[in-house]
Design a protein around this motif. Structure first.
Motif, short mmCIF file in Angstrom:
data_model
loop_
_atom_site.label_atom_id
_atom_site.label_comp_id
_atom_site.label_asym_id
_atom_site.label_seq_id
_atom_site.Cartn_x
_atom_site.Cartn_y
_atom_site.Cartn_z
N GLU A 23 0.83 -1.21 0.00
CA GLU A 23 0.00 0.00 0.00
C GLU A 23 0.86 1.26 0.00
O GLU A 23 0.58 2.22 -0.74
CB GLU A 23 -0.92 0.00 1.22
CG GLU A 23 -1.83 1.21 1.30
CD GLU A 23 -2.72 1.20 2.53
OE1 GLU A 23 -3.45 2.19 2.74
OE2 GLU A 23 -2.68 0.21 3.29
N LEU A 24 1.92 1.27 0.81
CA LEU A 24 2.78 2.44 0.88
C LEU A 24 3.55 2.64 -0.42
O LEU A 24 3.66 3.77 -0.92
CB LEU A 24 3.75 2.33 2.06
CG LEU A 24 3.15 2.42 3.46
CD1 LEU A 24 4.25 2.48 4.50
CD2 LEU A 24 2.24 3.63 3.59
N ALA A 25 4.11 1.57 -0.97
CA ALA A 25 4.87 1.70 -2.21
C ALA A 25 4.01 2.28 -3.32
O ALA A 25 4.45 3.13 -4.11
CB ALA A 25 5.44 0.35 -2.62
N ALA A 26 2.75 1.84 -3.39
CA ALA A 26 1.84 2.30 -4.44
C ALA A 26 1.44 3.76 -4.25
O ALA A 26 1.01 4.42 -5.21
CB ALA A 26 0.60 1.42 -4.48
N ALA A 27 1.59 4.28 -3.03
CA ALA A 27 1.14 5.64 -2.72
C ALA A 27 2.18 6.71 -3.06
O ALA A 27 1.90 7.90 -2.91
CB ALA A 27 0.77 5.75 -1.24
N TYR A 28 3.37 6.29 -3.51
CA TYR A 28 4.45 7.24 -3.80
C TYR A 28 5.01 7.01 -5.19
O TYR A 28 4.93 5.90 -5.74
CB TYR A 28 5.56 7.11 -2.73
CG TYR A 28 5.11 7.59 -1.38
CD1 TYR A 28 5.32 8.90 -0.97
CD2 TYR A 28 4.44 6.73 -0.51
CE1 TYR A 28 4.88 9.35 0.26
CE2 TYR A 28 3.99 7.17 0.72
CZ TYR A 28 4.22 8.49 1.10
OH TYR A 28 3.77 8.94 2.32
N ASP A 29 5.61 8.05 -5.74
CA ASP A 29 6.22 7.95 -7.06
C ASP A 29 7.52 7.16 -7.04
O ASP A 29 7.89 6.52 -8.02
CB ASP A 29 6.51 9.35 -7.62
CG ASP A 29 5.27 10.20 -7.75
OD1 ASP A 29 4.21 9.66 -8.14
OD2 ASP A 29 5.35 11.41 -7.44
N LEU A 30 8.22 7.25 -5.92
CA LEU A 30 9.56 6.67 -5.81
C LEU A 30 9.79 6.27 -4.36
O LEU A 30 9.34 6.96 -3.44
CB LEU A 30 10.62 7.70 -6.25
CG LEU A 30 12.09 7.31 -6.17
CD1 LEU A 30 12.43 6.30 -7.25
CD2 LEU A 30 12.98 8.55 -6.31
N VAL A 31 10.50 5.17 -4.15
CA VAL A 31 10.85 4.72 -2.81
C VAL A 31 12.37 4.74 -2.67
O VAL A 31 13.09 4.40 -3.62
CB VAL A 31 10.32 3.30 -2.53
CG1 VAL A 31 10.75 2.80 -1.16
CG2 VAL A 31 8.80 3.27 -2.67
N ILE A 32 12.87 5.16 -1.52
CA ILE A 32 14.31 5.15 -1.26
C ILE A 32 14.59 4.26 -0.06
O ILE A 32 14.06 4.46 1.03
CB ILE A 32 14.86 6.56 -1.02
CG1 ILE A 32 14.54 7.47 -2.21
CG2 ILE A 32 16.36 6.51 -0.79
CD1 ILE A 32 15.18 8.83 -2.14
N ASP A 33 15.44 3.28 -0.28
CA ASP A 33 15.84 2.33 0.75
C ASP A 33 16.98 2.92 1.57
O ASP A 33 18.08 3.15 1.06
CB ASP A 33 16.28 1.01 0.09
CG ASP A 33 17.25 0.22 0.95
OD1 ASP A 33 16.97 0.06 2.15
OD2 ASP A 33 18.28 -0.25 0.41
N CYS A 34 16.70 3.16 2.84
CA CYS A 34 17.73 3.64 3.78
C CYS A 34 17.77 2.72 4.99
O CYS A 34 18.12 3.16 6.09
CB CYS A 34 17.44 5.07 4.21
SG CYS A 34 17.46 6.28 2.86
#
Length: 235
Positions: free
Chosen positions: A114-125
């Protein structure tokens, strides 16, 4: 959406690769940052400062004294506070026009897709294999690109996954079960290392959002700060 203040963003819009159109793209972009430790402490301020309109902050941890040498987003006065709230306090002071979503539960199996779909880009930290594979799965399911970063001692890695080339973290590291079984250990790291890698992650994010340069799409950049040797590996 961050306001387009011509004076504030002048040093970015002077760059023909960004300009006012690129700045508009940044103001309309949404980015989820998974992990607010050393890497996130560099990524988040650079993206807020660049004018990214919406930032999601996901981390279940609290600020501790041992964080401060490398997690420069926090202060001694914030010890014991949830990192999401402490980060927002500092970041909102930097960019009041940026909207912040807080996820103090972190990225979990229940909320990842759900969170991944809610954003244009994800950054792994983040700092562990299970969460990283979870990011890979969720972004794959949602069709979202994500920027990978990891550090250790004096070295680090950066890459862009699930971009136009469709390369995944599982392609780079196929031994998922073995890696996820590894016990979590605390190891030493030079304070500036996450700053360097986090800055590179932020740069990759800005390049991808605006659409210029050569993103590390399906490529892995490695750097050793002891020797300053770098290498780019295609996978």
């Amino acid at each position: 959406m961050a306001a387009l203040d011509p004076e504030r963003y002048a040093r970015q819009t002077m760059l023909e690769e960004i300009g006012t159109e690129g700045q508009q793209r940044l103001s309309e972009a949404s980015v989820l940052i998974v992990g607010l430790g050393g890497l996130g402490s560099a990524v988040a301020p650079y993206l807020a400062g660049a004018g990214v309109g919406r930032l999601g902050l996901a981390d279940p941890d609290t600020v501790s004294a041992s964080n401060l040498p490398r997690q420069t987003l926090y202060t001694e006065a914030q010890l014991g506070q949830p990192k999401t709230a402490a980060a927002r306090e500092r970041l909102a002071a930097l960019s009041s026009a940026t909207h912040f979503d807080l996820y103090p539960e972190g990225l979990t199996a229940e909320n990842a897709c759900e969170l991944a779909a809610a954003y244009d880009l994800v950054i792994d930290c983040c700092d562990n294999y299970p969460t990283r594979y979870l990011v890979d799965d969720a972004c794959g399911a949602a069709g979202r690109p994500w920027v990978y970063g990891s550090i250790g001692a004096f070295h680090g890695q950066v890459g862009l996954m699930n971009g136009r080339r469709g390369r995944r973290y599982a392609d780079l590291y196929p031994d998922r079960e073995a890696l996820c079984r590894r016990p979590r250990t605390t190891t030493g790291v030079l304070g500036p290392v996450p700053g360097v890698i986090g800055a590179l992650e932020a740069s990759e994010a800005i390049k991808w959002i605006v659409g210029f340069g050569e993103p590390l799409d399906g490529r892995l950049l490695t750097i050793d700060l002891m020797t300053l040797q770098t290498e780019i590996i295609e996978f």
